[in-house]
Design a protein around this motif. Structure first.
Motif, PDB file in Angstrom:
ATOM      1  N   MET A 116      -5.104  26.967  38.896  1.00  0.00           N
ATOM      2  CA  MET A 116      -5.412  28.302  38.408  1.00  0.00           C
ATOM      3  C   MET A 116      -6.389  28.195  37.264  1.00  0.00           C
ATOM      4  O   MET A 116      -6.271  27.337  36.395  1.00  0.00           O
ATOM      5  CB  MET A 116      -4.129  28.975  37.940  1.00  0.00           C
ATOM      6  CG  MET A 116      -4.404  30.334  37.332  1.00  0.00           C
ATOM      7  SD  MET A 116      -2.875  31.188  37.021  1.00  0.00           S
ATOM      8  CE  MET A 116      -3.456  32.416  35.877  1.00  0.00           C
ATOM      9  N   ALA A 117      -7.396  29.047  37.267  1.00  0.00           N
ATOM     10  CA  ALA A 117      -8.363  29.072  36.171  1.00  0.00           C
ATOM     11  C   ALA A 117      -8.422  30.482  35.626  1.00  0.00           C
ATOM     12  O   ALA A 117      -8.647  31.424  36.373  1.00  0.00           O
ATOM     13  CB  ALA A 117      -9.732  28.646  36.687  1.00  0.00           C
ATOM     14  N   PRO A 118      -8.187  30.647  34.298  1.00  0.00           N
ATOM     15  CA  PRO A 118      -8.246  31.982  33.724  1.00  0.00           C
ATOM     16  C   PRO A 118      -9.704  32.401  33.553  1.00  0.00           C
ATOM     17  O   PRO A 118     -10.603  31.562  33.523  1.00  0.00           O
ATOM     18  CB  PRO A 118      -7.568  31.813  32.371  1.00  0.00           C
ATOM     19  CG  PRO A 118      -7.800  30.386  32.028  1.00  0.00           C
ATOM     20  CD  PRO A 118      -7.891  29.626  33.299  1.00  0.00           C
ATOM     21  N   LEU A 160       1.643  30.648  31.777  1.00  0.00           N
ATOM     22  CA  LEU A 160       1.448  31.419  32.998  1.00  0.00           C
ATOM     23  C   LEU A 160       0.004  31.869  33.147  1.00  0.00           C
ATOM     24  O   LEU A 160      -0.565  31.838  34.233  1.00  0.00           O
ATOM     25  CB  LEU A 160       2.370  32.640  33.006  1.00  0.00           C
ATOM     26  CG  LEU A 160       3.766  32.417  33.561  1.00  0.00           C
ATOM     27  CD1 LEU A 160       4.612  33.650  33.335  1.00  0.00           C
ATOM     28  CD2 LEU A 160       3.704  32.063  35.038  1.00  0.00           C
ATOM     29  N   LEU A 161      -0.566  32.288  32.036  1.00  0.00           N
ATOM     30  CA  LEU A 161      -1.945  32.774  32.098  1.00  0.00           C
ATOM     31  C   LEU A 161      -2.942  31.615  32.090  1.00  0.00           C
ATOM     32  O   LEU A 161      -4.136  31.837  32.241  1.00  0.00           O
ATOM     33  CB  LEU A 161      -2.226  33.710  30.927  1.00  0.00           C
ATOM     34  CG  LEU A 161      -1.464  35.040  30.943  1.00  0.00           C
ATOM     35  CD1 LEU A 161      -1.710  35.819  29.643  1.00  0.00           C
ATOM     36  CD2 LEU A 161      -1.876  35.885  32.133  1.00  0.00           C
ATOM     37  N   LYS A 162      -2.415  30.421  31.897  1.00  0.00           N
ATOM     38  CA  LYS A 162      -3.237  29.200  31.887  1.00  0.00           C
ATOM     39  C   LYS A 162      -4.333  29.277  30.827  1.00  0.00           C
ATOM     40  O   LYS A 162      -5.477  28.900  31.076  1.00  0.00           O
ATOM     41  CB  LYS A 162      -3.867  28.980  33.274  1.00  0.00           C
ATOM     42  CG  LYS A 162      -2.867  28.620  34.360  1.00  0.00           C
ATOM     43  CD  LYS A 162      -2.419  27.189  34.256  1.00  0.00           C
ATOM     44  CE  LYS A 162      -1.505  26.781  35.408  1.00  0.00           C
ATOM     45  NZ  LYS A 162      -0.225  27.500  35.462  1.00  0.00           N
ATOM     46  N   VAL A 163      -3.982  29.830  29.689  1.00  0.00           N
ATOM     47  CA  VAL A 163      -4.989  29.969  28.633  1.00  0.00           C
ATOM     48  C   VAL A 163      -4.732  29.006  27.479  1.00  0.00           C
ATOM     49  O   VAL A 163      -5.450  29.013  26.487  1.00  0.00           O
ATOM     50  CB  VAL A 163      -5.057  31.412  28.080  1.00  0.00           C
ATOM     51  CG1 VAL A 163      -5.693  32.330  29.093  1.00  0.00           C
ATOM     52  CG2 VAL A 163      -3.693  31.904  27.676  1.00  0.00           C
ATOM     53  N   PHE A 194      -8.439  35.944  36.844  1.00  0.00           N
ATOM     54  CA  PHE A 194      -8.155  34.537  37.174  1.00  0.00           C
ATOM     55  C   PHE A 194      -8.581  34.213  38.599  1.00  0.00           C
ATOM     56  O   PHE A 194      -8.789  35.086  39.437  1.00  0.00           O
ATOM     57  CB  PHE A 194      -6.674  34.203  36.992  1.00  0.00           C
ATOM     58  CG  PHE A 194      -5.748  35.030  37.859  1.00  0.00           C
ATOM     59  CD1 PHE A 194      -5.606  34.737  39.205  1.00  0.00           C
ATOM     60  CD2 PHE A 194      -5.018  36.085  37.304  1.00  0.00           C
ATOM     61  CE1 PHE A 194      -4.748  35.497  39.991  1.00  0.00           C
ATOM     62  CE2 PHE A 194      -4.174  36.842  38.104  1.00  0.00           C
ATOM     63  CZ  PHE A 194      -4.030  36.557  39.443  1.00  0.00           C
ATOM     64  N   ASP A 252       5.538  30.360  27.222  1.00  0.00           N
ATOM     65  CA  ASP A 252       5.673  30.784  28.616  1.00  0.00           C
ATOM     66  C   ASP A 252       4.457  31.601  29.062  1.00  0.00           C
ATOM     67  O   ASP A 252       3.872  31.359  30.117  1.00  0.00           O
ATOM     68  CB  ASP A 252       6.959  31.601  28.751  1.00  0.00           C
ATOM     69  CG  ASP A 252       7.250  31.943  30.196  1.00  0.00           C
ATOM     70  OD1 ASP A 252       7.036  31.061  31.055  1.00  0.00           O
ATOM     71  OD2 ASP A 252       7.679  33.079  30.474  1.00  0.00           O
ATOM     72  N   ALA A 253       4.060  32.575  28.210  1.00  0.00           N
ATOM     73  CA  ALA A 253       2.951  33.455  28.569  1.00  0.00           C
ATOM     74  C   ALA A 253       1.650  32.673  28.653  1.00  0.00           C
ATOM     75  O   ALA A 253       0.882  32.834  29.608  1.00  0.00           O
ATOM     76  CB  ALA A 253       2.833  34.595  27.560  1.00  0.00           C
ATOM     77  N   ILE A 285       1.278  37.066  38.154  1.00  0.00           N
ATOM     78  CA  ILE A 285       1.259  35.607  38.312  1.00  0.00           C
ATOM     79  C   ILE A 285       2.687  35.096  38.507  1.00  0.00           C
ATOM     80  O   ILE A 285       2.958  34.246  39.353  1.00  0.00           O
ATOM     81  CB  ILE A 285       0.600  34.949  37.093  1.00  0.00           C
ATOM     82  CG1 ILE A 285      -0.837  35.416  36.995  1.00  0.00           C
ATOM     83  CG2 ILE A 285       0.691  33.436  37.183  1.00  0.00           C
ATOM     84  CD1 ILE A 285      -1.506  35.119  35.686  1.00  0.00           C
ATOM     85  N   ARG A 286       3.566  35.686  37.711  1.00  0.00           N
ATOM     86  CA  ARG A 286       4.962  35.273  37.816  1.00  0.00           C
ATOM     87  C   ARG A 286       5.462  35.499  39.238  1.00  0.00           C
ATOM     88  O   ARG A 286       6.107  34.651  39.843  1.00  0.00           O
ATOM     89  CB  ARG A 286       5.799  36.069  36.811  1.00  0.00           C
ATOM     90  CG  ARG A 286       7.103  35.403  36.440  1.00  0.00           C
ATOM     91  CD  ARG A 286       7.770  36.113  35.289  1.00  0.00           C
ATOM     92  NE  ARG A 286       7.318  35.644  33.989  1.00  0.00           N
ATOM     93  CZ  ARG A 286       7.080  36.456  32.945  1.00  0.00           C
ATOM     94  NH1 ARG A 286       7.221  37.758  33.062  1.00  0.00           N
ATOM     95  NH2 ARG A 286       6.701  35.963  31.796  1.00  0.00           N
ATOM     96  N   LEU A 307       0.392  39.096  33.822  1.00  0.00           N
ATOM     97  CA  LEU A 307       1.436  38.082  33.706  1.00  0.00           C
ATOM     98  C   LEU A 307       2.487  38.200  34.787  1.00  0.00           C
ATOM     99  O   LEU A 307       2.899  37.219  35.407  1.00  0.00           O
ATOM    100  CB  LEU A 307       2.154  38.267  32.349  1.00  0.00           C
ATOM    101  CG  LEU A 307       1.881  37.277  31.251  1.00  0.00           C
ATOM    102  CD1 LEU A 307       2.678  37.686  30.024  1.00  0.00           C
ATOM    103  CD2 LEU A 307       2.280  35.883  31.695  1.00  0.00           C
ATOM    104  N   TYR A 328      -8.778  40.224  31.159  1.00  0.00           N
ATOM    105  CA  TYR A 328      -8.311  39.003  31.805  1.00  0.00           C
ATOM    106  C   TYR A 328      -8.561  39.006  33.316  1.00  0.00           C
ATOM    107  O   TYR A 328      -8.522  40.052  33.977  1.00  0.00           O
ATOM    108  CB  TYR A 328      -6.807  38.850  31.538  1.00  0.00           C
ATOM    109  CG  TYR A 328      -6.217  37.579  32.051  1.00  0.00           C
ATOM    110  CD1 TYR A 328      -6.413  36.383  31.362  1.00  0.00           C
ATOM    111  CD2 TYR A 328      -5.455  37.555  33.206  1.00  0.00           C
ATOM    112  CE1 TYR A 328      -5.874  35.206  31.821  1.00  0.00           C
ATOM    113  CE2 TYR A 328      -4.904  36.379  33.671  1.00  0.00           C
ATOM    114  CZ  TYR A 328      -5.122  35.204  32.973  1.00  0.00           C
ATOM    115  OH  TYR A 328      -4.570  34.037  33.444  1.00  0.00           O
TER     116      TYR A 328
END
Lengths: 728, 108
Positions: free
Chosen positions: A190-192, B90-93, A212, B86-87, A178-179, A175, A210
């Motif tokens: 962006m693709a997780p 950000l993680l695009k999930v 990405f 927010d999380a 990415i931030r 996280l 995880y």
């Protein structure tokens, strides 16, 4: 490290670089593709700056930085290389040369030099306008990796991340990465990637599943992006793929890297297309794969980098190309060893002694009549001969370098005189002895200046005569039977016969009413203080020069002749011996003494009897060609009875042939030329002496003078040479 | 501090998750959620009390969501707190969960 020695190396290197820079500067104008030359200039200044920085030579660093900045703008096409700029950079080049010379002289940066430097910097500044560079505050080292690239080159970086299982446990959080990436630029896509997340009990909440793929639009460079992942790199798979625009940039960067031996990986890192971490990882993988595969070598590094998409193929190709180029260049460099000139001279001296000693051994071996002994000395003699040729070859240098120096002179002088002159150079690869080349430089300079100043006419006259606006000056070098021929020709006005004659009579060099031949008239210009120039310029016209030219050429055992046609041009030909030290000679005997004729000048040997055309006029008939001959016996006043059969050695110098009548032909002989003492300098017909295998002294004949003598005597009664003092 | 409270809403089991759902509490959260994997399994996870969440926390939520789906007793995540939104963003999930997220005006 011996600093003095290192500094010496720096000086030599700098001088070479400056030479290359000057050449580039002089050839750059009028070239369609200037990139190569501009790069050469930039590299020269850049390298000098860098090296000077190592020695703390702030003056040089400061000055070259400004020049470099200007060159850099030219290189990036922000500035065009105008004639004015070339001239200015040439001045800068001269100033740099001066600074290097001052350094060598032990007085770096005398105050006067600093003023000149500041003046040049001030003139350079306008060329830097708009760039926002404080040329005054020189940064000694300019980092190649700029952290910001221009707006226009922005593009989106693709970042692919698969975090290691322990990332979370280690207190890292994707996280936050990415931030942070969000702060570098805009994440446009962006693709997780969480496919690895298992179900049921297999799920370990503390393991990271995880990953990405994201596209980041940023103007940060690779290193900055990479640094984001610095702490997770070890156990994660992070791939950073540069935007397309970057590919071009990387290729350019790689091409611009200084030439050094580098491994492929190092080149890519230096070019910024991968980082050291990437490289380490790929090398590790390479090792691993080769281990697993049992092969000696795994995939090639380039392959791994491309397949893993860390680097686009064109970038790898550029880096490989660079690597190859360097290897080729290095292979070439390895072939060149710099040797001190005096060591070489010493070697040539020793070889000379060896040749003499070898000849003695051969004579003694012949006296023993021992076949094996004779055979062995014959082998040794062959080897000595080979060594001699090689040793003399070492001193041979191409004349091109000397010729190229004239580009500058022609450029400067013609600018000063407002004439437009093209310099043509032919036969720059012709080799001749280094010592001759050195002594040739000054005379050539005089001749070239004369040609530009007096030879080539001002524009109006050229136009009136229907000649092209630009005058042509050409320098030619070529080999010609044992000597080297250097020609300086121009398409100018030629020598003005009447003007020279008038001047010569005025100075009493010739008597009024005499009718000298064209050649004689031409030779008048070699008289000391002779000048027909109407005005004295600071280039020539003071009448100092041509006499010095002839003296210098004479000292080199060469000769000079002029061919001129009024209104059409002048051709000055200088003939020089190939080498000064050892020659292949042909030994002849007159009475009891031996004489040596340089073998290159010998055409053939005959019996005098059947070929004698006219005893009275000293002529022989060589298959229809009538040649003058000289009896050495008469030339050297040997009053003994001649033998029954006399022999003729036909010699050629330049385009003239003549016969030398001798008693005996004694065969080939390697002659180490020993200069004659000052007492014998004035004797014509003798060029030097040498020592025979038996220890006797033999005189080396000066064929050019003898040929001239023979030719003159055809028209006039034999001139006696001054009596020859007894030698030995 | 992380805790799970069971509540009933309209006869359905709602689990209210509160506190910090991070790597430090991920194990606890997993164990806690696993308890409800039988017949009592909840229909909703109320996330309004989550003050802080990290990747580990999101992973636990994703796991729970998938487990439930696997048992054909899907759960819905509701009342996402700002930290969660927010999380996930950000993680695009967000789309992986597929739960509607009520966006609360940030100004309250």
């Amino acid at each position: 490290m011996d600093l003095d020695k290192a500094k010496q190396t720096f000086i030599i290197e700098a001088q070479e670089l400056l030479g290359a820079m000057e050449e580039a500067l002089l050839t750059v104008e009028g070239q369609a593709d200037q990139a190569e030359a501009v790069n050469a200039m930039f590299r020269a200044v850049h390298t000098i700056k860098g090296s000077a920085g190592l020695f703390g030579l702030d003056g040089i660093v400061h000055f070259s930085h400004t020049v470099e900045s200007v060159m850099d703008r030219v290189r990036s096409h922000q500035l065009s290389l105008s004639s004015a700029l070339v001239s200015l950079v040439l001045e800068c080049h001269d100033h740099l040369s001066q600074m290097i010379a001052d350094l060598q002289g032990g007085d770096p940066e005398p105050p006067a030099s600093r003023e000149v430097g500041q003046g040049l910097v001030n003139r350079l500044l306008p060329f830097l306008e708009g760039k926002g560079v404080e040329a005054g505050s020189a940064a000694p080292v300019v980092s190649r990796q700029t952290s910001k690239v221009p707006e226009s080159e922005q593009g989106s970086w693709h970042i692919s991340a698969r975090f290691g299982a322990d990332v979370l446990r280690n207190g890292m959080d994707p996280l936050s990465f990415i931030r942070f990436l969000g702060t570098l630029g805009t994440i446009i896509h962006m693709a997780p990637f969480v496919d690895g997340l298992p179900g049921g009990e297999a799920f370990d909440p503390e393991t990271c599943y995880y990953g990405f793929e994201l596209d980041l639009e940023t103007d940060a460079d690779r290193q900055t992006i990479e640094d984001v992942f610095e702490f997770v790199r070890e156990d994660s798979r992070i791939r950073i793929i540069p935007p397309h625009s970057k590919v071009e940039e990387y290729i350019q960067l790689i091409r611009d890297l200084p030439e050094e031996e580098r491994l492929l990986g190092e080149t890519l890192v230096a070019g910024g297309s991968i980082t050291a971490k990437d490289l380490e990882e790929c090398l590790q993988r390479q090792k691993q794969e080769s281990y697993e595969g049992g092969s000696v070598q795994g995939r090639l590094l380039g392959t791994i980098l491309i397949e893993d998409q860390a680097v686009p193929p064109p970038v790898v190709a550029a880096a490989l190309d660079k690597q190859k180029k360097f290897q080729e260049r290095q292979a070439h460099e390895l072939k060149v060893v710099k040797v001190q000139a005096d060591k070489l001279d010493k070697l040539v001296d020793l070889v000379g002694e060896l040749v003499i000693a070898g000849a003695t051994a051969k004579v003694l071996a012949g006296q023993t009549r021992d076949d094996r002994m004779m055979e062995s000395t014959a082998i040794i003699n062959n080897l000595v001969e080979a060594i001699r040729d090689t040793a003399l070859g070492l001193r041979m240098v191409q004349i091109g370098e000397t010729f190229n120096r004239f580009r500058r002179i022609v450029r400067d002088v013609s600018k000063e005189l407002g004439k437009s002159i093209d310099l043509e150079i032919h036969g720059a690869e012709t080799e001749l002895d280094k010592s001759i080349v050195e002594k040739l430089s000054d005379p050539l300079m005089h001749i070239v200046r004369n040609s530009i100043d007096h030879g080539i006419e001002p524009l109006e006259i050229r136009k009136a005569r229907g000649k092209p606006d630009a005058g042509t000056l050409s320098l030619n070098a070529s080999h010609e039977s044992g000597s080297i021929l250097i020609e300086v020709s121009d398409d100018g006005g030629g020598l003005n016969r009447s003007k020279i004659l008038a001047k010569a009579m005025e100075r009493g060099l010739i008597s009024a009413g005499s009718a000298p031949s064209d050649q004689e008239v031409c030779n008048l210009i070699f008289e000391p203080g002779f000048s027909t120039a109407d005005s004295v310029s600071n280039l020539s016209g003071r009448g100092v020069g041509m006499d010095v030219v002839r003296r210098n050429i004479d000292e080199l055992r060469g000769n000079i002749e002029i061919e001129t046609e009024e209104g059409l041009g002048t051709n000055i030909r200088i003939r020089l011996p190939l080498t000064l030290a050892i020659i292949d000679g042909f030994r002849v005997g007159v009475n009891h003494a031996s004489y040596v004729v340089p073998l290159d000048m010998v055409i053939e040997c005959l019996d005098l009897g059947p070929f004698l055309e006219s005893e009275e006029n000293h002529l022989i008939n060589l298959r229809g060609e009538v040649l003058p001959f000289l009896r050495l016996r008469e030339v050297f006043r040997i009053n003994e009875e001649p033998p029954q059969r006399e022999r003729v050695v036909v010699v050629q110098y330049g385009e003239t042939r003549a016969g030398l009548v001798v008693d005996k032909l004694l065969g080939e002989f390697q002659a180490v030329i020993k200069p004659l003492g000052g007492l014998f300098r004035q004797i014509r017909g003798i060029g030097g002496s040498t020592i025979l295998g038996s220890g006797e002294v033999a005189l080396i004949l000066d064929v050019p003078q003898l040929v001239q003598l023979a030719t003159e005597q055809k028209h006039a009664p034999l001139k006696r040479l001054p009596a020859l003092p007894v030698i030995g | 501090m992380f805790n799970i409270q069971e509540a009933k809403r309209n006869g359905q089991t709602v689990l209210k998750l509160a506190g910090e759902l991070t790597i430090y509490s991920a194990s606890e959260a997993k164990t806690g959620l696993a308890k409800y994997s039988d017949k009592k399994s909840p229909q909703e996870l109320d996330l309004s009390g989550i003050e802080e969440i990290d990747t580990a926390g999101v992973q636990v939520l994703l796991w729970a969501k998938r487990e439930a789906a696997g048992r054909k007793r899907p759960i819905t995540l509701v009342n996402h707190s700002a930290a969660v939104i927010d999380a996930l963003d950000l993680l695009k999930v967000t789309s992986l969960f597929g739960d509607p997220i009520l966006i609360v005006p940030s100004g309250k």
